[in-house]
Design a protein around this motif. Structure first.
Motif, PDB file in Angstrom:
ATOM      1  N   ARG A 146       0.710  -1.088   0.336  1.00  0.00           N
ATOM      2  CA  ARG A 146      -0.272   0.473   0.140  1.00  0.00           C
ATOM      3  C   ARG A 146       0.681   1.551   0.327  1.00  0.00           C
ATOM      4  NH1 ARG A 146      -4.779  -0.115   3.982  1.00  0.00           N
ATOM      5  NH2 ARG A 146      -5.844   0.460   2.672  1.00  0.00           N
ATOM      6  N   ALA A 147       1.744   1.012   0.846  1.00  0.00           N
ATOM      7  CA  ALA A 147       2.803   2.467   0.389  1.00  0.00           C
ATOM      8  C   ALA A 147       3.874   2.043  -1.001  1.00  0.00           C
ATOM      9  CB  ALA A 147       4.050   1.939   2.176  1.00  0.00           C
ATOM     10  N   GLY A 148       3.770   1.669  -1.440  1.00  0.00           N
ATOM     11  CA  GLY A 148       3.894   1.473  -3.166  1.00  0.00           C
ATOM     12  C   GLY A 148       5.238   0.767  -3.740  1.00  0.00           C
ATOM     13  N   GLU A 149       5.215   0.201  -2.703  1.00  0.00           N
ATOM     14  CA  GLU A 149       6.508  -1.209  -3.218  1.00  0.00           C
ATOM     15  C   GLU A 149       5.218  -2.623  -4.069  1.00  0.00           C
ATOM     16  OE1 GLU A 149       9.450  -1.906  -0.699  1.00  0.00           O
ATOM     17  OE2 GLU A 149       8.522  -0.951   1.190  1.00  0.00           O
ATOM     18  N   THR A 150       4.893  -2.177  -4.793  1.00  0.00           N
ATOM     19  CA  THR A 150       4.098  -2.892  -5.463  1.00  0.00           C
ATOM     20  C   THR A 150       4.261  -4.396  -4.781  1.00  0.00           C
ATOM     21  OG1 THR A 150       4.979  -2.165  -7.615  1.00  0.00           O
ATOM     22  CG2 THR A 150       2.833  -1.612  -6.404  1.00  0.00           C
ATOM     23  N   GLU A 151       5.974  -4.798  -5.868  1.00  0.00           N
ATOM     24  CA  GLU A 151       6.392  -6.223  -5.592  1.00  0.00           C
ATOM     25  C   GLU A 151       5.627  -6.711  -4.370  1.00  0.00           C
ATOM     26  OE1 GLU A 151       8.162  -3.298  -5.407  1.00  0.00           O
ATOM     27  OE2 GLU A 151      10.165  -3.947  -3.476  1.00  0.00           O
ATOM     28  N   TYR A 152       5.378  -6.486  -3.444  1.00  0.00           N
ATOM     29  CA  TYR A 152       5.077  -7.346  -2.153  1.00  0.00           C
ATOM     30  C   TYR A 152       3.572  -7.855  -2.340  1.00  0.00           C
ATOM     31  CZ  TYR A 152       9.048  -6.406   0.068  1.00  0.00           C
ATOM     32  OH  TYR A 152      10.495  -6.278   0.612  1.00  0.00           O
ATOM     33  N   VAL A 153       2.856  -7.551  -3.771  1.00  0.00           N
ATOM     34  CA  VAL A 153       1.814  -8.621  -3.681  1.00  0.00           C
ATOM     35  C   VAL A 153       1.938  -9.598  -3.949  1.00  0.00           C
ATOM     36  CG1 VAL A 153      -0.772  -8.450  -4.704  1.00  0.00           C
ATOM     37  CG2 VAL A 153       0.189  -6.445  -4.011  1.00  0.00           C
ATOM     38  N   THR A 154       2.528  -9.958  -4.850  1.00  0.00           N
ATOM     39  CA  THR A 154       3.288 -11.062  -5.890  1.00  0.00           C
ATOM     40  C   THR A 154       4.189 -11.184  -5.862  1.00  0.00           C
ATOM     41  OG1 THR A 154       2.769 -10.517  -7.862  1.00  0.00           O
ATOM     42  CG2 THR A 154       0.811 -11.760  -6.882  1.00  0.00           C
ATOM     43  N   ASP A 155       5.354 -10.790  -5.886  1.00  0.00           N
ATOM     44  CA  ASP A 155       6.434 -10.780  -7.083  1.00  0.00           C
ATOM     45  C   ASP A 155       7.111 -11.360  -5.478  1.00  0.00           C
ATOM     46  OD1 ASP A 155       4.917 -10.673  -8.438  1.00  0.00           O
ATOM     47  OD2 ASP A 155       5.872  -8.440  -9.924  1.00  0.00           O
ATOM     48  N   ASP A 156       7.804 -10.917  -4.970  1.00  0.00           N
ATOM     49  CA  ASP A 156       9.001 -10.874  -3.994  1.00  0.00           C
ATOM     50  C   ASP A 156       8.773 -11.766  -2.934  1.00  0.00           C
ATOM     51  OD1 ASP A 156      11.415  -8.622  -2.939  1.00  0.00           O
ATOM     52  OD2 ASP A 156      10.887 -10.085  -0.909  1.00  0.00           O
ATOM     53  N   LEU A 157      10.136 -12.534  -2.695  1.00  0.00           N
ATOM     54  CA  LEU A 157       9.810 -13.627  -1.810  1.00  0.00           C
ATOM     55  C   LEU A 157       9.662 -13.391  -0.520  1.00  0.00           C
ATOM     56  CD1 LEU A 157      13.235 -15.458  -2.836  1.00  0.00           C
ATOM     57  CD2 LEU A 157      11.301 -15.634  -2.978  1.00  0.00           C
ATOM     58  N   ASP A 158       8.646 -12.241   0.094  1.00  0.00           N
ATOM     59  CA  ASP A 158       8.485 -11.784   1.596  1.00  0.00           C
ATOM     60  C   ASP A 158       6.994 -11.153  -0.001  1.00  0.00           C
ATOM     61  OD1 ASP A 158       9.324 -13.208   3.698  1.00  0.00           O
ATOM     62  OD2 ASP A 158      10.748 -11.237   3.326  1.00  0.00           O
ATOM     63  N   SER A 159       6.535 -11.428  -0.104  1.00  0.00           N
ATOM     64  CA  SER A 159       4.762 -10.599  -0.725  1.00  0.00           C
ATOM     65  C   SER A 159       3.686 -11.287  -0.204  1.00  0.00           C
ATOM     66  CB  SER A 159       4.439 -11.159  -2.931  1.00  0.00           C
ATOM     67  OG  SER A 159       4.804 -12.187  -2.758  1.00  0.00           O
ATOM     68  N   TYR A 160       2.689 -10.825   0.271  1.00  0.00           N
ATOM     69  CA  TYR A 160       1.371 -11.344   0.533  1.00  0.00           C
ATOM     70  C   TYR A 160       1.253 -12.525   0.099  1.00  0.00           C
ATOM     71  CZ  TYR A 160      -2.828 -10.853   3.435  1.00  0.00           C
ATOM     72  OH  TYR A 160      -3.330 -10.970   3.942  1.00  0.00           O
TER      73      TYR A 160
END
Lengths: 208, 504
Positions: free
Chosen positions: A174-188
């Protein structure tokens, strides 16, 4: 009587974290387990001596379970579940998880793909209104997911870590680090995927 | 009647009342095509139920009357001991929300009715299979209620469960994401059950009037013999190519082709139908017009214009520039000589080729010596390092919204999920499908758009010389007076023509 939640020993916590997240380097294992890197490393070394985990010889420094480690985890995590008398609570939470899981996957799919004129095209994230609609629904989803994780944590303290990690992924997205939805290894999605694996392993349910 | 409308040619209500599925069935009746008799509970009843928490006044009486009429039409008794009537209860709003809402089949098969069905057919196994399907379907849709042994009570609970499924959090999220108004509500289609599991001359399937991969005018789809329709879509059973119907049930095949012809003539578009055949008799359960994308959409529009079903102007308006962008994704070239191992659902577009690995560990190891295709029953976080190392991924289970699909898209790896009949044998290090065994290390090519899994290295085409696309763009240039479209890409040429047509 309110029973305080069962607390898992460091070495089982580290073993079971590897069982749930797969190959990972020290930093990721410690972040997922919620332990300091030095405590995590100390537990990993003890587990390695016991033949339950090993360090990837490929040079990337990733840790993973051995076959013996997987079997030991299954036994010890089942014993913990029964010692803590947590099976009914975890089973109930898993049923609630299964209701939420398709919605989670719908949300991730909507984040990655957009339907237009009958064609699914990759979401290029150039439409802030659409992206914020997905993130709003993710925030709504998180309230319901967090309630399930709270029930789990009340039975087994180790599940508390998922509340922290999911909330963190949502806040970053929500703060703009959009890779934290599906892409990052610590994504949601990845943390949710690990929670799914953890619940299956904890209850001894095969994946299919 | 206020709330309920018969599935008959004379019913005039709109899709807003009948739902897209119910309305489509009325259209099929008008075309004289075989549709199991039944009725539709309109969306108004759903809205009233969700507002007041109970059936609106008069609905109970209408439901009783509608079931009586259905008993008279079929010569059967709902929940009866002799010639029992079983029902299919399906959701369906005016806008499609696939998989979001409930369906309850084989309803009314009480213990007594199931015994009656066994006596009538002389097939106790069929009757038991149908009753078990009912019990498990009812239990998952109507949570928290024991299954009553009264057929009418089952129907009321099932209708209430379908109404309620409009408001599950998942359905609410789906509507938010797709901009579908929350107040629409769903209709409920109730029909006499037709049994694809009746005998070996029964089955169910999904058919396209034109090949959705190419747009070519040849019927395409899947069929399952001896099973009910939900087994086709659940992906749990190995389906057969539609064309096998021609040899096994020529009358069903001929009826299906005739039906799709008539639907195309009416809709002036390609179509997709769900069908069941029971003891050699064909029944249509759902119709959807169009639905083809990319190059297939281009070819269908051009062919329909050539067949004089639509004008060239209409053809240009049918193909959105998105289809042309979609059409430029690399694809396996479809030829007669492709060695297709099996097919699944494309979950992340693109073509990947490499040697098969059946575990993440082996994928990670083998990737040092060249590209790898990771083939798994489904994926878990323990496969992540294998996915990262692989060029592409195949799973036997799961759909386009599964963990595997989400992870593959996040990593940008071409992916095929839900591969029909694929068995991954980790111990033997093999992959089996369609009676073939492929050992680990075999070179495969996968297409994450069309879902093909091909043995070997077929040709991959990015923007194939496409005679249909060429013609469509010529028509576009005639509209804009834009010469040969030099300096503009395909999507721009099409978009310019559409702008002229839409503003004319």
């Amino acid at each position: 009587m309110v029973r305080s939640p069962h607390s898992t020993s460091d070495d089982l916590l580290v073993l079971h974290t590897l069982r749930s997240i797969g190959y990972a380097d020290l930093a990721r294992v410690s972040a997922a387990a919620g332990l300091t890197e030095s405590d995590t490393e100390s537990a990993l070394i003890d587990l390695a001596v016991a033949g339950l985990v090993r360090r990837d010889p490929g040079g990337f420094g990733a840790w993973g379970l051995t076959g013996a480690g997987r079997a030991a985890d299954a036994e010890r995590i089942r014993d913990e579940l029964d010692t803590a008398a947590a099976r009914p609570a975890v089973t109930r939470a898993y049923e609630e998880f299964l209701v939420l899981n398709p919605e989670m996957l719908d949300l991730c799919t909507a984040w990655q793909l957009r339907a237009g004129d009958g064609v699914m095209t990759p979401n290029d994230h150039t439409d802030p209104a659409y992206d914020s609609r997905v993130l709003e629904r993710l925030a709504d989803f998180h309230r319901r997911a967090d309630a399930v994780c709270a029930d789990l944590s009340a039975a087994l303290l180790r599940f508390r870590r998922y509340r922290v990690r999911l909330a963190d992924a949502l806040a970053r997205a929500r703060a703009g680090e959009t890779e934290y939805v599906t892409d990052d290894l610590d994504s949601y999605h990845i943390v949710w995927f690990q929670l799914h694996e953890d619940l299956l392993a904890t209850l001894g349910i095969p994946r299919h | 009647m206020t709330w309920i409308h018969p599935l008959s040619a004379e019913t005039e209500e709109t899709p807003g009342v009948l739902g897209g599925k119910g309305h489509g069935l009325v259209v099929l009746r008008r075309l004289g095509l075989p549709v199991p008799p039944g009725f539709v509970i309109g969306t108004g009843a759903c809205r009233a139920f969700l507002r007041d928490g109970r059936f609106p006044d008069g609905l109970d009486a209408e439901l009783t009357a509608a079931v009586s009429a259905l008993e008279a039409a079929t010569g059967r008794r709902f929940g009866g001991r002799e010639r029992p009537l079983a029902l299919a209860v399906r959701s369906g709003g005016s806008v499609s929300m696939p998989g979001m809402m409930n369906t309850i089949l084989n309803l009314g098969l009480t213990a007594e009715a199931a015994a009656g069905l066994a006596a009538e057919t002389g097939d106790a196994r069929f009757a038991l299979d149908s009753r078990l399907r009912f019990l498990s379907g009812f239990a998952s849709a109507v949570a928290g209620e024991p299954v009553p042994d009264d057929a009418m009570r089952q129907l009321e609970l099932a209708v209430g469960a379908v109404f309620s499924s409009w408001d599950t959090p998942r359905a609410t999220t789906y509507r938010e994401l797709h901009g579908i108004p929350h107040e629409l509500g769903t209709a409920v289609t109730v029909q006499a059950m037709v049994f694809g599991n009746r005998d070996d001359r029964s089955g169910a399937g999904v058919a396209f009037s034109r090949d959705p991969n190419t747009g070519e005018r040849v019927p395409f789809g899947d069929v399952l013999f001896g099973r009910q329709g939900e087994d086709v879509v659940s992906g749990g059973s190995a389906t057969r190519p539609l064309a096998e119907l021609a040899g096994r049930e020529p009358a069903v095949w001929a009826g299906l082709l005739e039906a799709m012809d008539r639907i195309e003539g009416h809709c002036r578009d390609a179509c997709q139908v769900e069908f069941t055949f029971e003891a050699g008799a064909l029944w249509l359960l759902q119709v959807r017009p169009g639905g083809l994308v990319g190059r297939a959409a281009v070819r269908v529009a051009v062919d329909l214009a050539d067949e004089d079903l639509i004008s060239r102007r209409e053809a240009l308006l049918r193909v959105s520039p998105r289809h042309l962008r979609h059409a430029s994704t690399p694809r396996i070239e479809i030829t007669g000589t492709l060695d297709v191992l099996t097919r699944g659902l494309g979950a992340c577009p693109g073509v990947a080729a490499g040697r098969v690995a059946t575990t993440a560990e082996r994928a990670a190891r083998m990737a040092a010596d060249g590209p790898v295709i990771l083939v798994r029953p489904q994926t878990s976080p323990l496969d992540m390092h294998g996915l990262a190392a692989a060029a592409g991924v195949v799973t036997a289970l799961g759909g386009p919204a599964s963990h595997a699909a989400v992870v593959a898209r996040a990593m940008g790896k071409p992916a095929v999920v839900g591969a029909a009949g694929l068995v991954v044998d980790v111990a033997a290090a093999t992959v089996r499908a369609g009676g073939r065994t492929v050992p680990e290390g075999t070179f495969l090519t996968i297409d994450g758009t069309g879902g093909e899994i091909v043995v070997g290295s077929p040709r991959v085409v990015t923007a194939p010389a496409d005679v249909h696309l060429h013609r469509l763009l010529e028509w576009a240039d005639e509209v804009t007076g834009g010469g040969d479209g030099a300096g503009h890409d395909d999507a721009e040429r099409l978009a310019a023509a559409r702008a002229v047509l839409l503003n004319a």
